[in-house]
Design a protein around this motif. Structure first.
Motif, short mmCIF file in Angstrom:
data_model
loop_
_atom_site.label_atom_id
_atom_site.label_comp_id
_atom_site.label_asym_id
_atom_site.label_seq_id
_atom_site.Cartn_x
_atom_site.Cartn_y
_atom_site.Cartn_z
N PRO A 93 -25.97 -26.21 -14.74
CA PRO A 93 -25.17 -25.29 -15.55
C PRO A 93 -24.09 -24.64 -14.70
O PRO A 93 -24.23 -24.51 -13.48
CB PRO A 93 -26.20 -24.27 -16.06
N MET A 94 -23.02 -24.21 -15.32
CA MET A 94 -21.83 -23.73 -14.64
C MET A 94 -21.52 -22.30 -15.04
O MET A 94 -21.63 -21.93 -16.21
CB MET A 94 -20.66 -24.65 -15.03
N PHE A 95 -21.13 -21.48 -14.06
CA PHE A 95 -20.49 -20.19 -14.31
C PHE A 95 -19.11 -20.23 -13.70
O PHE A 95 -18.96 -20.39 -12.49
CB PHE A 95 -21.30 -19.03 -13.71
N LEU A 96 -18.10 -20.08 -14.55
CA LEU A 96 -16.70 -20.10 -14.12
C LEU A 96 -16.05 -18.79 -14.52
O LEU A 96 -16.01 -18.45 -15.70
CB LEU A 96 -15.99 -21.30 -14.76
N PHE A 97 -15.55 -18.06 -13.53
CA PHE A 97 -14.83 -16.81 -13.76
C PHE A 97 -13.34 -17.11 -13.64
O PHE A 97 -12.84 -17.40 -12.56
CB PHE A 97 -15.27 -15.77 -12.72
N VAL A 98 -12.63 -17.07 -14.77
CA VAL A 98 -11.19 -17.34 -14.83
C VAL A 98 -10.49 -15.99 -14.96
O VAL A 98 -10.47 -15.39 -16.03
CB VAL A 98 -10.84 -18.25 -16.01
N SER A 99 -9.90 -15.53 -13.86
CA SER A 99 -9.37 -14.18 -13.80
C SER A 99 -7.84 -14.22 -13.71
O SER A 99 -7.26 -14.25 -12.63
CB SER A 99 -9.97 -13.45 -12.58
N TYR A 100 -7.21 -14.26 -14.88
CA TYR A 100 -5.74 -14.25 -14.92
C TYR A 100 -5.22 -12.88 -14.49
O TYR A 100 -5.82 -11.85 -14.81
CB TYR A 100 -5.25 -14.53 -16.34
N ASN A 101 -4.10 -12.88 -13.77
CA ASN A 101 -3.47 -11.60 -13.45
C ASN A 101 -2.44 -11.18 -14.49
O ASN A 101 -1.96 -10.05 -14.48
CB ASN A 101 -2.82 -11.62 -12.06
N ALA A 102 -2.10 -12.06 -15.40
CA ALA A 102 -1.20 -11.70 -16.50
C ALA A 102 -1.93 -10.82 -17.51
O ALA A 102 -3.14 -10.96 -17.69
CB ALA A 102 -0.71 -12.98 -17.19
N PRO A 103 -1.18 -9.88 -18.17
CA PRO A 103 0.25 -9.61 -18.01
C PRO A 103 0.58 -8.46 -17.06
O PRO A 103 1.48 -7.66 -17.32
CB PRO A 103 0.66 -9.27 -19.44
N HIS A 104 -0.16 -8.35 -15.95
CA HIS A 104 0.14 -7.33 -14.92
C HIS A 104 1.51 -7.61 -14.30
O HIS A 104 1.92 -8.76 -14.18
CB HIS A 104 -0.95 -7.43 -13.84
N TYR A 105 2.20 -6.51 -13.94
CA TYR A 105 3.48 -6.69 -13.27
C TYR A 105 3.31 -7.43 -11.95
O TYR A 105 2.21 -7.42 -11.38
CB TYR A 105 4.16 -5.33 -13.02
N PRO A 106 4.36 -8.11 -11.44
CA PRO A 106 5.72 -8.21 -11.98
C PRO A 106 5.76 -9.12 -13.20
O PRO A 106 5.01 -10.09 -13.28
CB PRO A 106 6.51 -8.82 -10.82
N LEU A 107 6.62 -8.79 -14.15
CA LEU A 107 6.64 -9.52 -15.41
C LEU A 107 7.43 -10.81 -15.26
O LEU A 107 8.63 -10.89 -15.55
CB LEU A 107 7.24 -8.63 -16.51
N HIS A 108 6.73 -11.84 -14.84
CA HIS A 108 7.31 -13.15 -14.59
C HIS A 108 6.77 -14.16 -15.59
O HIS A 108 5.56 -14.17 -15.87
CB HIS A 108 6.96 -13.67 -13.19
N ALA A 109 7.62 -15.02 -16.11
CA ALA A 109 7.18 -16.11 -16.99
C ALA A 109 8.22 -17.22 -16.96
O ALA A 109 9.42 -16.96 -16.83
CB ALA A 109 7.00 -15.61 -18.42
N PRO A 110 7.78 -18.47 -17.10
CA PRO A 110 8.73 -19.58 -17.18
C PRO A 110 9.64 -19.43 -18.40
O PRO A 110 9.27 -18.83 -19.41
CB PRO A 110 7.82 -20.81 -17.31
N GLN A 111 10.82 -20.05 -18.30
CA GLN A 111 11.82 -19.91 -19.36
C GLN A 111 11.29 -20.35 -20.72
O GLN A 111 11.61 -19.76 -21.75
CB GLN A 111 13.06 -20.73 -19.00
N GLU A 112 10.46 -21.39 -20.74
CA GLU A 112 9.97 -21.89 -22.03
C GLU A 112 9.19 -20.82 -22.78
O GLU A 112 9.25 -20.73 -24.02
CB GLU A 112 9.09 -23.13 -21.83
#
Length: 450
Positions: free
Chosen positions: A186-205
């Motif tokens: 069995p698997m435990f996966l912690f996926v910890s996104y830093n979004a939407p914390h600053y700096p507010l960066h995102a690809p153009q799309e």
């Protein structure tokens, strides 16, 4: 592949995401179709709370099942390398690893940058991500504060250089790789996104996808579009592996939306309003509802009925006992936790909530709530702001937005909750004095409502 009897677990954590920044809690100008689908197929938590209105303490409570002060992290941890953070103790990762789970983490750690406070030291068998609180999404360098820039991207203990790659996409790709390589354990996966914390960066799309929104809102939405696409890829990977039905997914955020001026990318020096608390009062750093009530869902097709709506008050420290309960792992004799298992609520085997008190503390602010009434002391509207109320009593059953302070009305509720909060503040002092005494067992918070 044979699906293990014990469920897989994926915790997907976002950073500074507000209660009004997702679609599954009600109308929102931010489109989150993959999250909405997960919620529709599982349980939407209407009153799920962080244990703290800021990053590090919230994460400590999630992983230990303890109040942040008991766990040893009651403030935002710094970025310099070699800084101690979460003290050695049992965690969700270590408990699951001891029970035979393969444990992996990708993304933001923010529980210390020293070896003794690292993901591997606290139970994760593999790690890809960054150790401190925030980095540039493309250079992966920490620029803020009164120190020189710090590069912060790691594969295990190996510093990794991948300049120019968007960090949210990298976190998703790393998570999918873990799932694609899952074995019979069995698997435990912690996926910890830093979004939407600053700096507010995102690809153009993603910026173009949300071009109809105002500038500040547009960037939060663009970052969340990338996260939501990532959630879709994670679910698709589970389906490819044939393990979706027996995988628990928890999605939540560490604290409410940030109103810090540094969110702006155009030089503005006024409070940022791009994140939404969904009509609740307060932001990140505040013990008003907007700082601590989190957009949260649980999904487990094998056990949770689609469309479940839960209004019972729960807290991030409930995750550890809930997951161990679901996996059939008994509590450890020497591991005192403050959270409670909410598995019966999630699976529908218990519909009536028990009377319970929830407590919070951050930077001089304290609060207690039984779900109907809430008492706050020395509360602020947001991180870094001055105190706006020395004491307040709110009838959450009819005033979720905390607009009417009823303390002056001399309610008996103020006396009852005040006594409970006095006791909690005494315990806080004791924890702070004892936490450095290695191995000393601390008594649990009393949660039965008087």
């Amino acid at each position: 592949m044979t699906t293990p009897e014990r469920p897989h677990l994926i915790v997907i954590y976002t950073d500074d995401l507000g209660y009004g920044d997702v679609g599954f809690l009600g109308p929102s100008d931010i489109a989150t179709p993959h999250l909405d689908a997960l919620a529709a197929g599982g349980a939407t938590m209407r009153r799920w709370y962080s244990n703290s209105p800021v990053c590090s303490p919230s994460r400590a409570a999630l992983l230990t099942g303890c109040h942040p002060s008991r766990a040893g992290v009651d403030h935002i941890l710094g970025a310099p390398r070699g800084r101690d953070g979460l003290p050695p103790q049992p965690t969700l990762a270590s408990r699951l690893a001891d029970a035979g789970y393969a444990t992996s983490m990708v993304g933001k750690w923010h529980l210390g940058t020293s070896e003794s406070s690292s993901p591997r030291a606290l139970g994760f068998g593999s790690f890809f991500g960054f150790l401190a609180g925030c980095v540039d999404y493309y250079s992966h360098i920490m620029y803020w504060g009164d120190h020189h820039p710090i590069h912060d991207l790691w594969t295990g203990t190996q510093e990794t250089w991948r300049n120019g790659e968007y960090l949210t996409t990298m976190i998703t790709d790393a998570a999918v790789q873990v799932i694609d390589e899952v074995a019979d354990d069995p698997m435990f996966l912690f996926v910890s996104y830093n979004a939407p914390h600053y700096p507010l960066h995102a690809p153009q799309e993603y910026v173009d996808r949300n071009a109809h929104l105002p500038e500040d809102r547009r960037m939060i939405a663009a970052m969340m579009s990338a996260v939501d696409d990532g959630v879709g890829e994670i679910v698709a990977a589970l389906e490819r592996q044939g393990i979706r039905d027996n995988t628990i997914i928890l999605f939540s955020s560490d604290n409410g939306p940030s109103a810090e001026e540094r969110n702006w990318l155009n030089g503005e020096e006024i409070a940022f309003a791009g994140g939404s608390a969904g009509g609740l009062r307060g932001h990140k750093g505040s013990l008003y509802e907007g700082g601590i009530r989190m957009p949260t869902l649980w999904s487990w097709p094998a056990r949770i009925t689609p469309g479940t709506q839960i209004t019972t008050c729960c807290q991030m420290s409930d995750v550890l006992p809930t997951v161990l309960d679901a996996a059939g792992i008994p509590p450890a004799d020497q591991h005192v936790v403050d959270g409670s298992s909410v598995l019966d609520l999630l699976t529908g085997t218990k519909s009536e909530p028990e009377d319970r008190l929830l407590y919070w503390e951050y930077d001089g602010q304290t609060a207690v709530s039984d779900g109907t009434w809430k008492l706050v002391r020395n509360v602020r509207e947001r991180l870094g702001a001055p105190t706006v109320e020395k004491i307040g009593l709110y009838h959450l059953a009819v005033d979720e937005a905390e607009t009417s302070n009823l303390y002056a009305a001399d309610h008996s509720e103020a006396v009852r909750l005040g006594a409970a909060l006095d006791d909690f503040e005494t315990r806080l002092t004791g924890w702070q004095q004892q936490i450095s005494q290695q191995g000393q067992e601390l008594s649990p918070i009393p949660t039965a409502a008087p």
